[in-house]
Design a protein around this motif. Structure first.
Motif, PDB file in Angstrom:
ATOM      1  N   THR A 112       0.827  -1.204   0.000  1.00  0.00           N
ATOM      2  CA  THR A 112       0.000   0.000   0.000  1.00  0.00           C
ATOM      3  C   THR A 112       0.864   1.258   0.000  1.00  0.00           C
ATOM      4  O   THR A 112       0.614   2.198  -0.749  1.00  0.00           O
ATOM      5  CB  THR A 112      -0.945   0.008   1.212  1.00  0.00           C
ATOM      6  OG1 THR A 112      -1.750  -1.181   1.183  1.00  0.00           O
ATOM      7  CG2 THR A 112      -1.854   1.225   1.188  1.00  0.00           C
ATOM      8  N   THR A 332      -1.365   1.459  -9.265  1.00  0.00           N
ATOM      9  CA  THR A 332      -1.518   1.600  -7.810  1.00  0.00           C
ATOM     10  C   THR A 332      -0.180   1.771  -7.105  1.00  0.00           C
ATOM     11  O   THR A 332      -0.045   1.431  -5.933  1.00  0.00           O
ATOM     12  CB  THR A 332      -2.300   0.410  -7.191  1.00  0.00           C
ATOM     13  OG1 THR A 332      -1.528  -0.783  -7.280  1.00  0.00           O
ATOM     14  CG2 THR A 332      -3.634   0.215  -7.874  1.00  0.00           C
ATOM     15  N   ALA A 360      -6.986   4.471  -9.491  1.00  0.00           N
ATOM     16  CA  ALA A 360      -6.582   3.519  -8.453  1.00  0.00           C
ATOM     17  C   ALA A 360      -7.659   2.461  -8.234  1.00  0.00           C
ATOM     18  O   ALA A 360      -7.351   1.296  -7.959  1.00  0.00           O
ATOM     19  CB  ALA A 360      -6.282   4.252  -7.150  1.00  0.00           C
ATOM     20  N   LEU A 361      -8.928   2.846  -8.347  1.00  0.00           N
ATOM     21  CA  LEU A 361     -10.007   1.866  -8.216  1.00  0.00           C
ATOM     22  C   LEU A 361      -9.953   0.834  -9.334  1.00  0.00           C
ATOM     23  O   LEU A 361     -10.197  -0.352  -9.117  1.00  0.00           O
ATOM     24  CB  LEU A 361     -11.358   2.575  -8.217  1.00  0.00           C
ATOM     25  CG  LEU A 361     -11.786   3.261  -6.918  1.00  0.00           C
ATOM     26  CD1 LEU A 361     -13.067   4.041  -7.124  1.00  0.00           C
ATOM     27  CD2 LEU A 361     -11.963   2.234  -5.806  1.00  0.00           C
ATOM     28  N   GLY A 363      -7.199  -0.102 -11.075  1.00  0.00           N
ATOM     29  CA  GLY A 363      -6.069  -0.950 -10.739  1.00  0.00           C
ATOM     30  C   GLY A 363      -5.353  -1.529 -11.943  1.00  0.00           C
ATOM     31  O   GLY A 363      -5.600  -1.137 -13.091  1.00  0.00           O
ATOM     32  N   GLY A 372      -6.583  -2.709  -6.603  1.00  0.00           N
ATOM     33  CA  GLY A 372      -7.759  -2.243  -7.314  1.00  0.00           C
ATOM     34  C   GLY A 372      -8.659  -3.367  -7.780  1.00  0.00           C
ATOM     35  O   GLY A 372      -8.477  -4.536  -7.436  1.00  0.00           O
ATOM     36  N   ILE A 449     -10.713   4.195   0.034  1.00  0.00           N
ATOM     37  CA  ILE A 449     -10.297   3.810  -1.317  1.00  0.00           C
ATOM     38  C   ILE A 449      -8.797   3.599  -1.378  1.00  0.00           C
ATOM     39  O   ILE A 449      -8.308   2.687  -2.052  1.00  0.00           O
ATOM     40  CB  ILE A 449     -10.752   4.888  -2.321  1.00  0.00           C
ATOM     41  CG1 ILE A 449     -12.278   4.952  -2.359  1.00  0.00           C
ATOM     42  CG2 ILE A 449     -10.193   4.603  -3.712  1.00  0.00           C
ATOM     43  CD1 ILE A 449     -12.825   6.038  -3.240  1.00  0.00           C
ATOM     44  N   SER A 453      -7.651  -0.176  -2.355  1.00  0.00           N
ATOM     45  CA  SER A 453      -6.953  -0.273  -3.642  1.00  0.00           C
ATOM     46  C   SER A 453      -5.448  -0.405  -3.475  1.00  0.00           C
ATOM     47  O   SER A 453      -4.722  -0.458  -4.470  1.00  0.00           O
ATOM     48  CB  SER A 453      -7.265   0.958  -4.500  1.00  0.00           C
ATOM     49  OG  SER A 453      -6.740   2.133  -3.910  1.00  0.00           O
ATOM     50  N   THR A 455      -3.270   1.802  -2.512  1.00  0.00           N
ATOM     51  CA  THR A 455      -2.592   2.968  -3.083  1.00  0.00           C
ATOM     52  C   THR A 455      -2.454   4.023  -1.993  1.00  0.00           C
ATOM     53  O   THR A 455      -3.207   5.010  -1.954  1.00  0.00           O
ATOM     54  CB  THR A 455      -3.373   3.534  -4.284  1.00  0.00           C
ATOM     55  OG1 THR A 455      -3.805   2.469  -5.122  1.00  0.00           O
ATOM     56  CG2 THR A 455      -2.506   4.477  -5.101  1.00  0.00           C
ATOM     57  N   GLY A 487      -8.105  -5.459   0.970  1.00  0.00           N
ATOM     58  CA  GLY A 487      -7.845  -5.020  -0.388  1.00  0.00           C
ATOM     59  C   GLY A 487      -6.792  -5.850  -1.090  1.00  0.00           C
ATOM     60  O   GLY A 487      -6.877  -6.084  -2.301  1.00  0.00           O
ATOM     61  N   GLU A 490      -8.569  -9.479  -1.563  1.00  0.00           N
ATOM     62  CA  GLU A 490      -9.825  -9.387  -2.296  1.00  0.00           C
ATOM     63  C   GLU A 490     -10.944 -10.132  -1.558  1.00  0.00           C
ATOM     64  O   GLU A 490     -10.715 -11.142  -0.894  1.00  0.00           O
ATOM     65  CB  GLU A 490      -9.701  -9.904  -3.734  1.00  0.00           C
ATOM     66  CG  GLU A 490      -8.734  -9.069  -4.571  1.00  0.00           C
ATOM     67  CD  GLU A 490      -8.775  -9.460  -6.036  1.00  0.00           C
ATOM     68  OE1 GLU A 490      -9.437 -10.463  -6.374  1.00  0.00           O
ATOM     69  OE2 GLU A 490      -8.158  -8.755  -6.843  1.00  0.00           O
TER      70      GLU A 490
END
Length: 505
Positions: A112, A332, A360-361, A363, A372, A449, A453, A455, A487, A490
């Motif tokens: 991240t 990301t 970023a969403l 990805g 992402g 977010i 994601s 990020t 994130g 998943e």
């Protein structure tokens, strides 16, 4: 070598983490940073002893379902291993709390890249090296587990192109993968991918040194680029003295976060032909072309009329700042170009950082270090939308392009939409939890977010004022740590672990 695999995966990871502590320990000795050297050296020997004892106690411990145990080890590794990695960090940085150290290690291991230390000078170089190294190891862990654990279980984005049940098997063309012991897969992919991962990192490191960057900063940036962690010992590329040459080199290496076709051993032999036909790569190229063009041309005429000579140079810098930052946040990684501020002003948008939030969403590619939603899922929904519009005009038409394309437009788009809904639900739940700690709606949205994601640097550019992790309450930091793990893994992988049928196998 195969005997090591009789030890639980979590114990092996602890051993790797303890060994990695020696790197900042020796570096601390080399630069006369004896405090950091002692903190990392003593911690390494302490955890070596613990790993030895636990390894002997669990050696050759038979598990009826090795695949299930390895999938279960993933959330345990991302949530539990940082507890160990945070010990030397907390000892080397005396003026912080263990919660901050834990957040730092979760952020690094999940690639991240978020940090509670807004001033990079507050941390010694040995500690910066440890953050970048943990992020680099986390990126390699993502590469290996995606192919050895998630792909055979039809998770991590592979469910879009597979006809098998999610969480219970690989594609039909990969039956040998499903029937192979996961321990053998881990060993095989580790041996195949480690030289590629290390070689790419070393190549970028040398290239950055030749561009004029110092060896230490070049090493941290090289590791952070391949791992898409965005960790920088100088606070980002905008504070670098090398400028465009270093950014161009890093931009080239972003491609490894967009598609697995660039590094996967069974596809590299087919070269550019396989890459040219890869939907993830083509979709990423389209995004990198269209989004900067929108930011660039929105105020081009107005800026051109003001001063042609001065704005021609500014236009080139603004265009590069847009292209680099779009590529960086799509992967990301979160590095911002030194020209991004100029690109923000050139775009004329009040909140151009929201564009980076959307990127970023989306990805990067499946089975890469990027986070992402992933490009393959977006591509499946795009193809499904085109097919539905075609059926409006020709209701009796039959879609072509082969069985795989039909599957992506149908079942693949369905599972992609399910993942989108789960991702949106995760955003709502994490935002609600952060709001309960007293954070505002905008702050909670950006932090959520950023975490989901993977990020972290998004918090510095998405809003008008940067968001400081140091100012957050401890409850919010723990919530964000859990969101980073979610994130990275998943939601589908977590649901697969909660499925009762999965435990009956």
């Amino acid at each position: 070598m195969h005997r090591i695999l009789n030890i639980p995966l979590m114990v092996i990871l602890m051993g790797v983490g303890a060994t990695a502590m020696l790197v900042p320990a020796f570096y601390g000795l080399a630069v006369n940073d004896h405090l950091s050297a002692r903190a990392f050296g003593y911690s390494a020997f302490l955890f070596y002893f613990i790993v030895l004892m636990v390894g002997l106690a669990t050696y050759n411990n038979k598990n009826r379902n090795v695949a299930r145990s390895h999938l279960l080890a993933l959330p345990l590794a991302y949530a539990g291993l940082p507890l160990m990695l945070a010990v030397p960090f907390n000892e080397a940085v005396r003026d912080t709390t263990f919660v901050n150290a834990y957040l730092e290690m979760v952020s690094s291991l999940t690639t991240t890249g978020a940090t509670s230390f807004d001033d990079p000078a507050r941390l010694r170089d040995s500690v910066h090296l440890w953050r970048a190294l943990v992020g680099w190891m986390g990126g390699f862990f993502v590469w290996v587990t995606a192919l050895a654990i998630l792909a055979p279980k039809n998770l991590g984005g592979f469910e879009v192109i597979s006809s098998a049940t999610i969480g219970r098997g690989a594609r039909k063309i990969e039956e040998h993968v499903r029937n192979t012991d996961p321990r053998a897969l881990l060993l095989r992919y580790s041996q195949q991918l480690l030289p590629i991962y290390t070689g790419l990192t070393g190549a970028l490191w040398l290239a950055l040194i030749l561009s004029g960057e110092s060896a230490f900063v070049a090493a941290c940036h090289a590791m952070s680029t391949l791992a898409t962690s965005g960790i920088s010992p100088i606070g980002g590329l905008e504070n670098s003295t090398t400028g465009f040459p270093a950014e161009l080199l890093i931009f080239i290496f972003f491609i490894f976060a967009l598609t697995r076709q660039t590094f996967t051993p069974d596809t590299t032999k087919q070269g550019l032909r396989r890459l040219r036909n890869d939907p993830e790569f083509m979709l990423a190229g389209l995004i990198v072309l269209c989004v900067p063009a929108f930011l660039f041309f929105r105020h081009w005429l107005g800026a051109y009329d003001v001063d042609e000579q001065q704005n021609l140079s500014a236009a080139l810098h603004a265009a590069w700042g847009s292209v680099f930052s779009v590529m960086s946040f799509l992967s990301t990684t979160g590095f911002s170009s030194a020209d991004w501020e100029l690109a923000r002003n050139w775009s004329g948008l009040q909140t151009p950082g929201l564009v980076l939030v959307g990127l970023a969403l989306v990805g990067g590619g499946v089975a890469t270090t990027a986070g992402g939603v992933k490009l393959l899922r977006v591509y499946a929904l795009y193809k499904h939308g085109l097919r539905e519009m075609d059926k409006l005009v020709h209701p009796s038409s039959v879609g072509g392009a082969g069985a795989l394309a039909r599957h992506i437009r149908g079942q693949g788009a369905y599972v992609a939409w399910v993942f989108f809904m789960l991702f949106a639900l995760s955003i709502a739940l994490v935002m609600t939890a952060l709001a309960l700690t007293g954070l505002s709606f905008e702050t909670a949205t950006i932090l959520t977010i950023s975490a989901l994601s993977t990020t972290g640097p998004l918090t510095q550019v998405a809003s008008a004022d940067p968001i400081s992790f140091a100012a957050l309450p401890e409850a919010a930091k723990l919530i964000l740590s859990a969101a980073m793990v979610l994130g990275r893994l998943e939601t589908l992988a977590i649901i697969a672990l909660l499925n009762p049928e999965f435990w009956r196998q």
